[in-house]
Motif scaffolding. Structure first.
Motif, PDB file in Angstrom:
ATOM      1  N   LEU A 249       0.810  -1.070   0.014  1.00 16.85           N
ATOM      2  CA  LEU A 249       0.022  -0.022  -0.016  1.00 16.85           C
ATOM      3  C   LEU A 249       0.781   1.243   0.155  1.00 16.85           C
ATOM      4  O   LEU A 249       0.469   2.133  -0.877  1.00 16.85           O
ATOM      5  N   TYR A 250       2.077   1.401   0.897  1.00 15.67           N
ATOM      6  CA  TYR A 250       2.843   2.435   0.905  1.00 15.67           C
ATOM      7  C   TYR A 250       3.350   2.636  -0.355  1.00 15.67           C
ATOM      8  O   TYR A 250       3.660   3.938  -0.941  1.00 15.67           O
ATOM      9  N   THR A 251       3.797   1.523  -1.037  1.00 16.33           N
ATOM     10  CA  THR A 251       4.653   1.610  -2.363  1.00 16.33           C
ATOM     11  C   THR A 251       3.738   2.178  -3.385  1.00 16.33           C
ATOM     12  O   THR A 251       4.027   3.270  -4.199  1.00 16.33           O
ATOM     13  N   ARG A 252       2.270   1.639  -3.541  1.00 12.50           N
ATOM     14  CA  ARG A 252       1.398   2.163  -4.423  1.00 12.50           C
ATOM     15  C   ARG A 252       1.041   3.836  -4.119  1.00 12.50           C
ATOM     16  O   ARG A 252       1.033   4.371  -5.030  1.00 12.50           O
ATOM     17  N   ARG A 253       0.785   4.084  -2.836  1.00 10.03           N
ATOM     18  CA  ARG A 253       0.640   5.346  -2.497  1.00 10.03           C
ATOM     19  C   ARG A 253       1.714   6.493  -2.869  1.00 10.03           C
ATOM     20  O   ARG A 253       1.381   7.608  -3.091  1.00 10.03           O
ATOM     21  N   PHE A 254       3.069   5.756  -2.662  1.00 11.72           N
ATOM     22  CA  PHE A 254       3.994   6.675  -3.038  1.00 11.72           C
ATOM     23  C   PHE A 254       4.119   7.164  -4.485  1.00 11.72           C
ATOM     24  O   PHE A 254       4.502   8.466  -4.620  1.00 11.72           O
TER      25      PHE A 254
END
Length: 605
Positions: free
Chosen positions: A307-312
């Motif tokens: 999720l963090y990678t996608r949101r980045f």
């Protein structure tokens, strides 16, 4: 030969690079001066956005806690950890929403304050700049600074900066959160920065040139439109519509082609960002999956890492959109800062000399070894000396380009001499404040420009604050009272745009009333009767007798009927006085003025 050419090319590139750096420094100075008065409001707004971004970023970490800690505790019969995770997630979401709303309102207020300041600066600056600037810098370009360029700034400030600040902070907080959650996944994400850097750098360099060209093309469109509409009478009279259509079409096509280039840049950037983002998510997921199988990573932590990678990468498109606005606004800011950095070629004196209050014997004008050139290769007055005693009326005649209007502009101090000096009652004009100068010297031109508003408002410009009785007395003195009272609302009649509601002769009489109310020591009439018919000219001639009494006057005229009221006639050729004397003496002679007078008399027959 090729070596020389190469060196010259490098020198040119170095010059262009230095010029771009200078433009950026100038723009940054302007931006800094706009932001300085708002620094505390900006600091508070940044604090709000930092808290808001932190509340938004914390979401995946709470989800990971709920999955990895809350669910096992719930299986054991303890619902407290999972319930706490849900409550904290909801509170963080509500808090982030409130903070975003507050941030949006604050940034909008800051943006409007900056735009208001910038609009006022451009308007004030363009008014204070000398006539030389306005004769070289077309009205269309000025309008472009106040419209399309400021519109680009508005788009950037209203939405672009919001998106940039939130996006950059969101990406930074997301990366920090990912590193705290699982540093190995953060390293995988960090590897994607390499292709990301090259892609963004390419876009930055390419778009900078495109958007600067876009501002130039937009300004050319506006300039062509304004000049066409301003000169619409000449356009229609000379059937120039077809040629104007072709020219405007070519400019519009150039503008379209430049915008198409910008679109092609985004057609590469946006898919590139999406590709890099998808590859990064796939790498984190694959790497994390093997670690989950090996027991080195919890499933909730893997979900949070993905999720963090996608949101980045989610804000990347917003950053790209911002750069679109930024590039356009940066080019606009360069042009606006260029106008604001202009300095009047006719500056206020550092140590002003007070001018004696107007009275008897005031108004003597002298030219002392004056030389003037508009450009270094265009000398108009080679060396000019003239003494005009107070109260004398002088008529200037001569062929077009002889230097008559230049002389008038120098006395009114629209320009300063290239050499020598011009004095009023012994004081150099460069040592007078603009207030003293404009109180003592008034120019009435052929155009007799009237501003939107009433007749009384236009006459009052001669002496702001004058009473209605004084305004009407000035109109009576020059013979304008009768026709003004015949207007639908008398002195309160709106003259309409540029005085379109009154005739040319009536406009001239109103401008004479304005000059009479100003009561200057020196009055300049620059072709003031050139556009009038014979009846109107006779009406204006009667007004002139009153207007010129007891003051120094300089009359520039081609019509010799106007010259007859002068005490002295100067005949000019190529910036020099070739004849000087009373009208009757020159007419009786055999010189240039006698020939002009004879030709004029024959034309009447």
């Amino acid at each position: 030969m090729s070596t020389v050419t190469g060196v010259r090319g490098e020198d040119r590139r170095d010059f262009d690079r230095d010029e771009r750096k200078a433009l950026r420094r100038r723009s940054l100075r302007l931006l800094g001066s706009l932001l300085a008065p708002l620094k505390w409001r900006i600091a508070l707004t940044l604090l709000v956005v930092v808290v808001s971004t932190g509340l938004q970023v914390i979401g995946p970490a709470i989800i990971a806690f709920g999955i990895d800690t809350g669910l096992p505790a719930l299986v054991r019969g303890n619902a407290m950890p999972l319930g706490a995770a849900v409550v904290v997630y909801l509170v963080a979401g509500v808090g982030a929403g409130v903070m975003v709303a507050s941030y949006t309102v604050q940034t909008a207020r800051i943006a409007q304050a900056i735009l208001l300041d910038l609009r006022e600066r451009v308007f004030v600056q363009t008014q204070r700049l000398s006539l030389e600037f306005h004769e070289q810098y077309t009205s269309g370009r000025i309008i472009s600074r106040q419209t399309s360029d400021l519109e680009s700034m508005r788009e950037l400030l209203d939405g672009g900066i919001n998106e940039l600040v939130m996006s950059v902070l969101y990406m930074a907080f997301t990366f920090v959160a990912l590193a705290l959650l699982d540093w190995r996944s953060a390293v995988v994400l960090l590897c994607s920065f390499v292709p990301l850097f090259f892609l963004v750098r390419w876009f930055q360099r390419s778009s900078e040139t495109v958007f600067r060209a876009s501002r130039v093309a937009s300004a050319k469109l506006i300039v062509h439109f304004v000049e066409t509409m301003t000169g619409i009478r000449a356009v229609q009279a000379f059937r120039k519509e077809r040629r104007n259509d072709e020219d405007y079409g070519a400019l519009a096509e150039d503008y379209r082609a430049i915008n198409a280039r910008a679109i092609r840049l985004f057609a590469v950037l946006e898919p590139g960002l999406t590709l890099i983002g998808n590859l990064a998510v796939a790498a984190v997921l694959l790497f994390g999956a093997f670690r989950v199988l090996g027991g080195d990573l919890e499933i909730g932590a893997l979900l949070a890492a993905v999720l963090y990678t996608r949101r980045f990468f989610d804000p990347m498109e917003d950053v790209a959109t911002f750069y679109n606005s930024y590039s356009s606004a940066a080019a606009a800011l360069e042009k606006i800062s260029g106008v604001l950095e202009e300095r009047p070629t006719v500056p206020e004196p550092i140590r002003a000399v007070p001018l004696a209050k107007q009275g008897e014997g005031q108004g003597r004008v002298r030219f002392e070894e004056v030389r003037f050139a508009y450009r270094s290769d265009r000398e108009v007055l080679p060396r000019f000396d003239l003494d005009v005693p107070a109260g004398q009326t002088i008529a200037l005649v001569g062929s077009t380009g002889a230097g008559k209007s230049t002389l008038a502009k120098l006395i009114a101090r629209f320009y300063d001499p290239s050499d020598g000096r011009i004095t009023l009652d012994g004081v150099d004009l460069r040592d007078l404040t603009s207030a003293d100068l404009h109180r003592a010297i008034v120019m009435v031109t052929q155009e007799a420009y009237l501003f939107s508003g009433s007749v009384a408002d236009n006459i009052e410009l001669g002496r702001p604050g004058a009473t209605r009785d004084e305004i009407e007395a000035a109109a009576r003195a020059v013979g304008a009272d009768a026709f003004i009272r015949s207007l639908p609302h008398g002195y309160d009649t709106d003259v309409n745009k540029r005085g379109g509601r009154v005739s040319a002769g009536q406009r001239q009489l109103i401008s004479f009333a304005r000059a009479f109310l100003a009561d200057p020591a020196v009055l300049i009439l620059d072709e003031a009767t050139a556009s009038l018919d014979i009846p109107s000219e006779r009406l204006v001639q009667e007004a002139l007798q009153t207007l010129l009494a007891d003051r120094t006057a300089l009359i520039i005229a081609h019509r010799l009927s106007t010259v007859a009221i002068a005490d002295r006639v100067l005949v000019m050729e190529h910036g020099r006085i070739v004849e000087d004397g009373p009208p009757a003496d020159l007419i009786a002679g055999t010189g240039r003025f006698a020939a002009l007078h004879a030709a004029w008399r024959d034309s009447l027959v």
